[in-house]
Design a protein around this motif. Structure first.
Motif, short mmCIF file in Angstrom:
data_model
loop_
_atom_site.label_atom_id
_atom_site.label_comp_id
_atom_site.label_asym_id
_atom_site.label_seq_id
_atom_site.Cartn_x
_atom_site.Cartn_y
_atom_site.Cartn_z
N PHE A 125 44.62 38.94 47.96
CA PHE A 125 43.43 39.41 48.68
C PHE A 125 42.69 38.27 49.36
CE2 PHE A 125 43.75 43.23 45.91
CZ PHE A 125 43.77 44.17 46.93
N ASN A 126 42.51 37.16 48.65
CA ASN A 126 41.76 36.04 49.20
C ASN A 126 42.50 35.43 50.39
OD1 ASN A 126 40.79 33.16 49.40
ND2 ASN A 126 39.33 34.02 47.95
N HIS A 127 43.80 35.22 50.25
CA HIS A 127 44.54 34.56 51.33
C HIS A 127 44.82 35.50 52.49
CE1 HIS A 127 45.91 30.79 48.95
NE2 HIS A 127 44.66 31.10 48.73
N ALA A 128 44.90 36.80 52.23
CA ALA A 128 45.01 37.75 53.35
C ALA A 128 43.73 37.71 54.19
CB ALA A 128 45.29 39.16 52.84
N LEU A 129 42.60 37.65 53.51
CA LEU A 129 41.32 37.52 54.22
C LEU A 129 41.27 36.21 55.01
CD1 LEU A 129 38.35 38.42 54.74
CD2 LEU A 129 37.76 37.26 52.61
N GLY A 145 37.96 42.73 30.45
CA GLY A 145 39.38 42.59 30.19
C GLY A 145 39.92 41.34 30.86
N VAL A 146 41.05 40.90 30.39
CA VAL A 146 41.64 39.65 30.89
C VAL A 146 42.02 39.75 32.36
CG1 VAL A 146 43.53 38.01 30.57
CG2 VAL A 146 42.46 39.05 28.57
N PHE A 147 42.68 40.83 32.76
CA PHE A 147 43.13 40.99 34.14
C PHE A 147 41.96 41.00 35.12
CE2 PHE A 147 43.88 43.94 37.70
CZ PHE A 147 44.86 43.23 38.38
N VAL A 148 40.98 41.85 34.88
CA VAL A 148 39.84 41.97 35.80
C VAL A 148 39.03 40.66 35.82
CG1 VAL A 148 37.67 43.20 36.25
CG2 VAL A 148 39.71 44.48 35.61
N THR A 149 38.84 40.06 34.66
CA THR A 149 38.12 38.79 34.60
C THR A 149 38.85 37.73 35.42
OG1 THR A 149 37.24 39.30 32.41
CG2 THR A 149 37.29 36.98 33.03
N THR A 150 40.19 37.69 35.32
CA THR A 150 40.97 36.72 36.08
C THR A 150 40.88 36.98 37.57
OG1 THR A 150 42.51 36.44 34.23
CG2 THR A 150 43.27 35.73 36.40
N VAL A 151 41.02 38.24 37.99
CA VAL A 151 40.93 38.58 39.42
C VAL A 151 39.59 38.13 39.99
CG1 VAL A 151 40.82 40.46 41.11
CG2 VAL A 151 42.59 40.49 39.34
#
Length: 192
Positions: free
Chosen positions: A47-51, A100-106
């Motif tokens: 998401f970040n690099h597409a932006l 949660g780990v996934f959302v926190t990481t994102v």
């Protein structure tokens, strides 16, 4: 393919010792769940690099070829200098669990990557290779994963063994070479 390979190599080198790699080490130590951390890094990076790639491509529509060549050349030279400045991540910057780990990481990775060296490099690479948005974004994402997956899986043991200054020096030299080549007109056949 050229955009993909250059983007992968540059970002993989630029990411060594970068604050987002330090964040990967911190997340791995804190949560000890590599699967959701790696997946979160991947999603945040896409998401970040597409932006960032979209911004780089957008810039090519508003800046003339000569001005774009100068902006890109000087940007690559600035990235070379920035590579020589070590990053650090304060304990206060560490993500707090709660979603949660996934959302926190994102969330943590997406925010940490805003204005970071690799995001700025993605903007410049997308402007340098405007016809290969997918190659640039997939390359910068691959570079992030090449640098961060081992950080998550091996953690602090890997960090102590890498010659970070040497890796940053190599990345700085590559960015400088790209800057000089761009200023010298290496991209003229592409319209720069």
């Amino acid at each position: 393919m050229q955009a993909f390979l250059i983007a992968t190599g540059l970002v993989a080198l630029a990411e060594i010792g970068d604050k987002t790699q330090l964040l990967a080490f911190m997340l791995a130590a804190r949560f000890k769940r590599p699967g959701p951390i790696v997946l979160g890094i991947f999603v945040a990076t896409i998401f970040n690099h597409a932006l960032a790639g979209a911004i780089g491509g957008w810039l090519t529509h508003f800046i003339g070829p000569v001005a774009l060549r100068w902006v890109l050349g000087l940007s690559f030279l600035a990235m070379a200098a920035w590579m020589l400045v070590p990053d650090k991540l304060d304990e206060d910057d560490a993500p707090k669990p709660g979603h949660g780990v996934f959302v926190t990481t994102v969330i943590a990775f997406f925010l940490a990557e805003m204005g970071d060296k690799t995001q700025i490099a993605t903007v410049a690479l997308a402007a340098r290779f405007p016809a290969d948005f997918i190659g640039v974004v997939s390359g910068t994402t691959a570079g992030m994963m090449l640098a961060n997956v081992p950080a998550v899986l091996v953690g602090g043991k890997l960090a102590q063994k890498l010659p970070v200054k040497l890796v940053h020096g190599i990345a700085a030299a590559i960015f400088a070479a790209l800057g000089v080549a761009t200023l010298a007109g290496a991209g003229e056949s592409l319209g720069f």
